[in-house]
Design a protein around this motif. Structure first.
Motif, PDB file in Angstrom:
ATOM      1  N   PRO A 260       1.006  -0.988   0.224  1.00  0.00           N
ATOM      2  CA  PRO A 260      -0.518   0.189  -0.002  1.00  0.00           C
ATOM      3  C   PRO A 260       0.810   1.809  -0.146  1.00  0.00           C
ATOM      4  N   SER A 261       0.588   2.527  -0.443  1.00  0.00           N
ATOM      5  CA  SER A 261       1.208   3.622  -0.412  1.00  0.00           C
ATOM      6  C   SER A 261       0.027   4.703  -0.377  1.00  0.00           C
ATOM      7  N   ASN A 262       0.779   5.717  -0.098  1.00  0.00           N
ATOM      8  CA  ASN A 262      -0.035   7.231  -0.215  1.00  0.00           C
ATOM      9  C   ASN A 262       0.096   7.660  -1.394  1.00  0.00           C
ATOM     10  N   ASN A 263      -0.211   7.279  -2.033  1.00  0.00           N
ATOM     11  CA  ASN A 263      -0.614   7.939  -3.092  1.00  0.00           C
ATOM     12  C   ASN A 263      -1.581   7.537  -4.305  1.00  0.00           C
ATOM     13  N   PHE A 264      -2.105   8.232  -5.172  1.00  0.00           N
ATOM     14  CA  PHE A 264      -3.092   7.979  -6.342  1.00  0.00           C
ATOM     15  C   PHE A 264      -1.916   6.839  -7.107  1.00  0.00           C
ATOM     16  N   ASP A 265      -2.233   6.198  -7.417  1.00  0.00           N
ATOM     17  CA  ASP A 265      -1.935   5.693  -8.775  1.00  0.00           C
ATOM     18  C   ASP A 265      -2.302   5.288 -10.013  1.00  0.00           C
ATOM     19  N   PHE A 266      -2.380   6.270 -11.015  1.00  0.00           N
ATOM     20  CA  PHE A 266      -3.201   5.930 -12.708  1.00  0.00           C
ATOM     21  C   PHE A 266      -2.396   6.041 -13.412  1.00  0.00           C
ATOM     22  N   GLU A 267      -2.847   5.627 -14.541  1.00  0.00           N
ATOM     23  CA  GLU A 267      -2.487   5.922 -15.389  1.00  0.00           C
ATOM     24  C   GLU A 267      -3.390   6.628 -16.205  1.00  0.00           C
ATOM     25  N   LEU A 268      -3.177   7.466 -17.413  1.00  0.00           N
ATOM     26  CA  LEU A 268      -4.407   7.782 -18.489  1.00  0.00           C
ATOM     27  C   LEU A 268      -4.255   8.004 -19.418  1.00  0.00           C
ATOM     28  N   PHE A 269      -5.131   7.503 -20.717  1.00  0.00           N
ATOM     29  CA  PHE A 269      -5.070   7.445 -22.012  1.00  0.00           C
ATOM     30  C   PHE A 269      -6.609   8.357 -22.553  1.00  0.00           C
ATOM     31  N   PHE A 270      -6.263   8.994 -23.372  1.00  0.00           N
ATOM     32  CA  PHE A 270      -7.052   9.596 -23.776  1.00  0.00           C
ATOM     33  C   PHE A 270      -6.866   9.178 -25.133  1.00  0.00           C
ATOM     34  N   GLU A 271      -7.950   8.734 -25.859  1.00  0.00           N
ATOM     35  CA  GLU A 271      -8.073   8.703 -27.161  1.00  0.00           C
ATOM     36  C   GLU A 271      -6.540   7.425 -27.823  1.00  0.00           C
ATOM     37  N   GLY A 272      -6.025   7.244 -26.642  1.00  0.00           N
ATOM     38  CA  GLY A 272      -5.443   6.008 -26.762  1.00  0.00           C
ATOM     39  C   GLY A 272      -3.593   6.333 -26.670  1.00  0.00           C
ATOM     40  N   GLU A 273      -3.586   7.747 -25.957  1.00  0.00           N
ATOM     41  CA  GLU A 273      -2.535   8.182 -25.907  1.00  0.00           C
ATOM     42  C   GLU A 273      -2.309   8.581 -24.602  1.00  0.00           C
ATOM     43  N   LYS A 274      -1.080   8.545 -23.550  1.00  0.00           N
ATOM     44  CA  LYS A 274      -1.028   9.056 -22.352  1.00  0.00           C
ATOM     45  C   LYS A 274      -1.527  10.796 -22.816  1.00  0.00           C
ATOM     46  N   LYS A 275      -2.210  10.968 -21.924  1.00  0.00           N
ATOM     47  CA  LYS A 275      -2.791  12.313 -21.893  1.00  0.00           C
ATOM     48  C   LYS A 275      -2.360  13.454 -19.732  1.00  0.00           C
ATOM     49  N   PRO A 276      -1.049  13.960 -20.022  1.00  0.00           N
ATOM     50  CA  PRO A 276      -0.321  14.630 -18.885  1.00  0.00           C
ATOM     51  C   PRO A 276      -1.350  15.316 -18.127  1.00  0.00           C
ATOM     52  N   SER A 277      -1.795  16.250 -19.211  1.00  0.00           N
ATOM     53  CA  SER A 277      -2.373  17.368 -19.277  1.00  0.00           C
ATOM     54  C   SER A 277      -3.953  17.616 -18.183  1.00  0.00           C
ATOM     55  N   PHE A 278      -4.259  15.942 -18.265  1.00  0.00           N
ATOM     56  CA  PHE A 278      -5.660  16.098 -17.934  1.00  0.00           C
ATOM     57  C   PHE A 278      -5.574  15.531 -16.267  1.00  0.00           C
TER      58      PHE A 278
END
Ligand code: DP6
Length: 359
Positions: A68-86
């Motif tokens: 367990p960690s103290n972070n929200f861990d997620f990867e985010l893809f918008f229309e198939g591509e990573k989207k750091p701005s979201f």
């Protein structure tokens, strides 16, 4: 119900991994939500048509973390591509809902999301996007707590979606949804509810053609926009008016009076823009083409006796609402007279829909 009721006690199941997908629509407000208090509590009640074709599809994969960690861990893809701005918006959403979904930091999530409408269409995707993600998270919670009722699931999904974006709480169900405490039975500031009273046949198959006057980024973010109502000289009267308009609209929904519907819905849209024009700082979000369309709609109604009516969100695009039986005539009018005011001649055809779907 209070917010406390959405804090879970114990989960009966342990779930190590899985995947869920939801499709959630956009919605168009008839009485507008404009102004909010702390914790995404609306300053006034609103009501919207749920749309059918403008929607977001979101898949959520989840794996329980080994450590367990103290972070929200997620990867985010918008229309198939990573989207750091979201990411910041999702992080903020997770922070706001953590108290209600205490398992959020226990999983690694992968989120894949896409919209049925072009990203650069100037159509806000926060309502469909936040509601789709809220529903995915609720499906995971339902696996942890299989005895949860359908009603609780729907309410809590709307409650969580609201914490992501206020209007998103109106995108879970169809066809008309009320959000904000009002005399409407069962209404709440915490979540949207399906409009509970009689609705005339006239409103069952309403069409919404979104005329894309300006496909650019929003000029005023919703956070800045709602904030304009704090200290606005006409704020209190406006909030009161929204209550009155919702009450009047209930009679209209029942009687099917299209003239009364038009007058009320158009007045709401213009009032929203009048609030923005009379705030400090002030914003003028209509464009010359927005006004040209509105004037043509007035003339068309006068000439034909038909009932297309416009509404606007916090931008220049125009939603043209009309009953299905007038579709042929109104679509010809759009093609012949309104398309020339749309950027690249683009518009989106939509209609009233039944709400989000698990797929
Ligand atoms: C003009 O729901 O986008 O579309 O709660 O800050 O995310 P946040 O705002 P948002 O505001 C929508 C405002 C509106 C009117 C409406 O949909 O009722």
């Amino acid at each position: 119900m209070t917010a406390q009721d959405f804090i879970p006690k114990n989960y009966s199941e342990e779930i190590s991994e899985g995947k869920v997908t939801w499709q959630s629509p956009s919605n168009i407000a008839l009485v507008k939500y404009w102004g909010k208090r702390e914790n995404q509590i609306p300053a006034n009640p609103s009501v919207s048509f749920t749309l059918n074709y403008c929607k977001t599809t979101t898949s959520l994969s989840f794996q329980k973390k080994e450590n367990p960690s103290n972070n929200f861990d997620f990867e985010l893809f918008f229309e198939g591509e990573k989207k750091p701005s979201f990411r910041p918006k999702i992080e903020q959403f997770f922070r706001r809902i953590e108290a209600y979904l205490p398992f959020l930091k226990e999983y690694n999530f992968t989120i894949h999301t896409s919209n049925s409408f072009p990203h650069s269409s100037g159509i806000a995707s926060s309502a469909s996007g936040m509601s789709a993600l809220a529903l995915c998270l609720m499906s995971l919670e339902k696996e942890l707590d299989p005895l949860m009722t359908e009603e609780f699931f729907t309410r809590k999904a709307s409650f969580l979606a609201r914490l992501g974006s206020g209007s998103a709480c109106r995108s879970i169900e169809g066809e008309l949804v009320v959000w904000g405490k009002h005399e409407t039975e069962g209404s709440s500031d915490l979540f949207g509810v399906k409009y509970p009273s009689e609705v005339h046949q006239n409103f069952k198959d309403y069409q919404d053609v979104i005329l894309l006057v300006d496909k650019g980024e929003k000029q005023v973010s919703s956070t800045v926009g709602h904030d304009l109502m704090n200290g606005h000289p006409f704020a209190e009267q406006r909030f009161e008016q929204a209550h009155e308009n919702l009450a009047k609209l209930q009679d209209v929904f029942k009687s099917g009076n299209l003239l009364a519907f038009t007058e009320l819905v158009e007045s709401e849209a213009l009032t929203l823009h009048a609030m923005m024009m009379s705030s400090r700082p002030y914003f003028l979000l209509m464009k010359p083409h927005t006004l040209a369309i509105i004037n043509k709609v007035f003339r068309f109604r006068q000439k034909t006796g038909l009932h297309p009516c416009f509404t606007l969100d916090a931008g220049a695009n125009v939603h043209l609402l009309f009953p299905k039986k007038e579709k042929e005539a109104v679509m010809s009018f759009i093609e012949e007279e309104l398309v020339e005011h749309c950027q690249d001649g683009q518009y989106i055809k939509d209609e009233v829909g039944a709400g989000a779907k698990r797929i």
